[in-house]
Design an enzyme around this catalytic site. Structure first.
Site, short mmCIF file in Angstrom:
data_model
loop_
_atom_site.label_atom_id
_atom_site.label_comp_id
_atom_site.label_asym_id
_atom_site.label_seq_id
_atom_site.Cartn_x
_atom_site.Cartn_y
_atom_site.Cartn_z
N ASN A 142 -1.12 -11.29 -15.29
CA ASN A 142 -0.67 -11.35 -13.91
C ASN A 142 -1.44 -10.34 -13.06
O ASN A 142 -1.45 -9.14 -13.35
CB ASN A 142 0.83 -11.03 -13.86
CG ASN A 142 1.33 -10.89 -12.44
OD1 ASN A 142 0.91 -11.63 -11.56
ND2 ASN A 142 2.25 -9.95 -12.24
N GLN A 183 8.26 1.72 2.83
CA GLN A 183 9.03 1.76 1.59
C GLN A 183 9.29 3.24 1.30
O GLN A 183 8.44 3.93 0.73
CB GLN A 183 8.29 1.10 0.44
CG GLN A 183 9.15 1.04 -0.84
CD GLN A 183 8.36 0.56 -2.06
OE1 GLN A 183 7.14 0.69 -2.11
NE2 GLN A 183 9.08 0.04 -3.05
N GLY A 195 1.01 -7.37 -17.24
CA GLY A 195 2.06 -8.36 -17.43
C GLY A 195 1.47 -9.69 -17.84
O GLY A 195 0.36 -10.06 -17.42
N ARG A 241 -3.41 9.47 -9.51
CA ARG A 241 -4.55 9.57 -10.42
C ARG A 241 -5.88 9.74 -9.67
O ARG A 241 -6.88 10.16 -10.27
CB ARG A 241 -4.62 8.34 -11.32
CG ARG A 241 -3.52 8.30 -12.37
CD ARG A 241 -3.44 6.94 -13.04
NE ARG A 241 -4.73 6.53 -13.63
CZ ARG A 241 -4.98 5.30 -14.05
NH1 ARG A 241 -4.06 4.34 -13.91
NH2 ARG A 241 -6.15 5.01 -14.57
N THR A 300 7.81 -3.36 -7.04
CA THR A 300 7.07 -4.26 -6.17
C THR A 300 7.96 -5.22 -5.39
O THR A 300 7.68 -5.55 -4.23
CB THR A 300 6.04 -5.05 -6.99
OG1 THR A 300 6.71 -5.66 -8.11
CG2 THR A 300 4.93 -4.15 -7.51
N ALA A 343 0.84 -1.20 0.00
CA ALA A 343 0.00 0.00 0.00
C ALA A 343 0.87 1.25 0.00
O ALA A 343 0.55 2.24 0.65
CB ALA A 343 -0.93 -0.01 1.21
#
Length: 467
Positions: free
Chosen positions: A191, A93, A161, A35, A99, A29
């Protein structure tokens, strides 16, 4: 009463079981969600009245995870505040490097954990516990895949992907669209990003990730190829595109809301409720419906609505934080606010608002009325235009109306006040003192009639107008 919590689409709630191996859940998250153009973090935008992140947390909780970690980034304070009451760990992060890099930030929170790790995305909120369980089951199957990926086949594969796998679901690799050849882009199996990996494999594979790709990022998907290089096969299982729909814009948020609502409406009817015009009914994540409930068009349920067997919610009504008893009738055009408690066979009619009030068994509040901070006794009748005056600008006060009492139309009950059982309040009264049991209260000035006054008034006004 049927009591679906609706934390995920509904019959899937019971499909998960106590795990044979410990499970940890990592939810990513950290994205900025630019956007969405919002001051609210993307994963906290609500679906059916609940932040999408908490939908996912609730679904994962059905698997009884030993640990749950949410990886945060931009707007971390909002996310941390949302999950803190649930005792969920967070990991930061600080830089958005892909990812794979995001999952690696959960290393400390998972220190000492030995078991299966389920990797989810906070902006993909509709994944069910049943699908999560299928991923874990596939990971623990006899051929022991290194990684299990959740795939799907969208109508328009676009920039997703691609999962390169054989007919049996054994994966060769996952190719990001930007790095895919034309042949790989022709593959329709995509994916979702969701994975299941054993803890013993996960961080060893993450440590080997590189960022030699078109985006210069550390792709989580590359761990499939890294495992293959070690002679370890991976597997893909499939689900429907709606279940793994992501939210990156307001339009996508509306689409996921519509998908959730459609599933909930269908389940409500399966469970024995009648929806006259299903597409016009809007549920909350925790709406509870009994059997033989009838819901007419254009009804909205906010959080905390509980509707018992045989109740009817008429058109254009709004019910939130309220309990509607067996056989009760609500609306049309009624509003039940938090704390409204309608007992069996009670009636709340058109243009009535009820808040923090008990409407006793068989009592009627039929039209054009406000009942707040009150106890209305069984069988009482509240006339049109009645209001409980419960607030003096500083404090709230309670009104009590006894069993079988009759309140005449256009009365004002000024709290705190008690109307005794069987008492009658005459229409147009402003009641400021308690009324005894079986008494009649009339609180209005005497009527005065002046014969001929109206005619003389008109003649005088017309004369002035002509002059």
């Amino acid at each position: 009463m049927t009591t679906h919590s609706n934390d995920q689409p509904f019959s899937a709630q019971s499909s998960a079981r106590i795990p044979a191996h410990p499970i940890a859940v990592v939810i990513l998250a950290a994205g900025k969600g630019t956007r969405m153009k919002s001051d609210l973090h993307k994963v906290l935008h609500p679906i059916a009245g609940r932040p999408m992140l908490l939908h996912l947390v609730a679904s994962a909780a059905a698997l009884h995870p030993a640990r749950t970690v949410v990886v945060t980034g931009a707007g971390r304070e909002q996310v941390e505040k949302a999950v803190a009451p649930l005792g969920i760990a967070t990991a930061l992060q600080a830089e958005q490097l892909g990812t794979g890099h995001a999952v690696a930030q959960a290393r400390e929170a998972l220190a000492g954990f030995e078991g299966d790790v389920l990797i989810l995305y906070g902006d993909v909120p509709l994944v069910t516990a049943a699908t999560m369980q299928r991923m874990i089951d596939r990971l623990e199957s006899d051929d022991t895949p290194a990684v299990v990926v959740l795939g799907f086949r969208p109508a328009e594969p676009g920039a997703y992907g691609r999962v390169i796998a054989d007919a049996a679901g054994r994966m060769d690799r996952i190719v990001e669209y930007k790095d895919a050849s034309e042949a790989e882009r022709a593959v329709t199996l995509c994916n979702s990003g969701l994975m299941a990996v054993r803890s013993a494999d996960l961080f060893a594979l993450l440590d080997r990730l590189g960022n030699d790709n078109a985006a210069g990022e550390y792709y989580l998907t590359d761990i499939v190829g890294l495992a293959g290089a070690n002679g370890r096969s991976s597997a893909v299982i499939e689900t429907g595109a709606d279940e793994v729909a992501g939210v990156n814009s307001r339009g996508e948020l509306a689409g996921v809301e519509a998908s959730w609502q459609a599933t909930r409406r269908a389940q409500a009817m399966v469970d024995g409720a009648t929806l006259i015009a299903p597409d016009t009914v809007w549920f909350s994540h925790d709406t509870q419906l009994g059997r033989d409930v009838v819901i007419e068009p254009n009804v909205v349920f906010g959080p905390g609505a509980r509707i018992a067997d045989g109740a009817t919610i008429h058109a254009f009504s709004h019910v939130e934080g309220a309990s509607v008893g067996k056989g009760a009738n609500v609306g049309p055009f009624a509003r039940l606010r938090p704390g409204a408690d309608l007992r069996a066979d009670a009636k709340v009619g058109n243009f009535v608002e009820v808040k923090k009030a008990v409407i006793g068994e068989g009592a009627k509040v039929s039209h054009l009325t406000y009942i707040g901070d009150a106890d209305i006794g069984a069988g009482a009748n509240i006339g049109a235009g009645t209001i409980t005056c419960n607030y003096d600008g500083y404090f709230k006060y309670r009104t009590v109306v006894g069993e079988g009492a009759f309140i005449g139309s256009n009365s004002a009950l000024v709290a705190p006040v008690t109307i005794g059982a069987g008492a009658i309040v005459a229409a147009g009264s402003v009641v400021t003192q308690d009324v005894e049991t079986d008494a009649l209260a009339i609180v209005r000035p005497p009527q005065i009639a002046k014969p001929g006054w109206a005619k003389r008034f008109r003649e005088r006004m017309l004369a002035r107008k002509r002059s």
